[in-house]
Enzyme design. Sequence first.
Site, PDB file in Angstrom:
ATOM      1  N   TYR A  69      55.576  69.303 -21.934  1.00 54.18           N
ATOM      2  CA  TYR A  69      56.352  69.778 -20.781  1.00 54.18           C
ATOM      3  C   TYR A  69      55.519  69.638 -19.528  1.00 54.18           C
ATOM      4  O   TYR A  69      54.299  69.501 -19.569  1.00 54.18           O
ATOM      5  CB  TYR A  69      56.826  71.230 -20.977  1.00 54.18           C
ATOM      6  N   CYS A  70      56.227  69.680 -18.387  1.00 54.88           N
ATOM      7  CA  CYS A  70      55.547  69.600 -17.098  1.00 54.88           C
ATOM      8  C   CYS A  70      56.262  70.495 -16.101  1.00 54.88           C
ATOM      9  O   CYS A  70      56.530  71.660 -16.396  1.00 54.88           O
ATOM     10  CB  CYS A  70      55.374  68.160 -16.628  1.00 54.88           C
ATOM     11  N   ARG A  71      56.596  69.967 -14.935  1.00 49.26           N
ATOM     12  CA  ARG A  71      57.086  70.783 -13.812  1.00 49.26           C
ATOM     13  C   ARG A  71      58.589  71.006 -13.781  1.00 49.26           C
ATOM     14  O   ARG A  71      59.056  71.792 -12.975  1.00 49.26           O
ATOM     15  CB  ARG A  71      56.659  70.135 -12.504  1.00 49.26           C
ATOM     16  N   CYS A  75      60.349  65.845 -13.562  1.00 50.31           N
ATOM     17  CA  CYS A  75      58.924  65.511 -13.638  1.00 50.31           C
ATOM     18  C   CYS A  75      58.734  64.464 -14.730  1.00 50.31           C
ATOM     19  O   CYS A  75      59.170  64.668 -15.865  1.00 50.31           O
ATOM     20  CB  CYS A  75      58.109  66.767 -13.941  1.00 50.31           C
TER      21      CYS A  75
END
Length: 118
Positions: A69-71, A75
């Site tokens: 996962y990220c932002r 993202c």
Amino acid sequence: DYLGNRNALDQITREDLAARLEDGNLVVVDVRPQVEYEAGHVAGARSVPIEGLAASLEDLPPDAEIVAYCRGPYCVFADDAVRLLRRRKLKARRLEDGFPQWRRARLPIEVGAAIEGS
């Protein structure tokens, strides 16, 4: 076009991931920069910034399912991570959105850096 073709990227929902956080065969990787990880991350996630992911592959269990996962949903770090992991024959998918949505949903988070070896 910016996000590329996402059709081949499996996703996991926040609810499904939250239910599986204690699963011993699941590794959650936060591919945001380290400073963002330290400010808050999914409980139990490992910090593996996207630029260092390829060098960290040997630290990931080969038989585990990996969730990146990220932002947020736009993202591309998590998309890039899943593509790289799959090219290396690892089972990987991305969180449906990202850490901001996880936090807003009041799901388990931690703050600070992980202690090496824990």
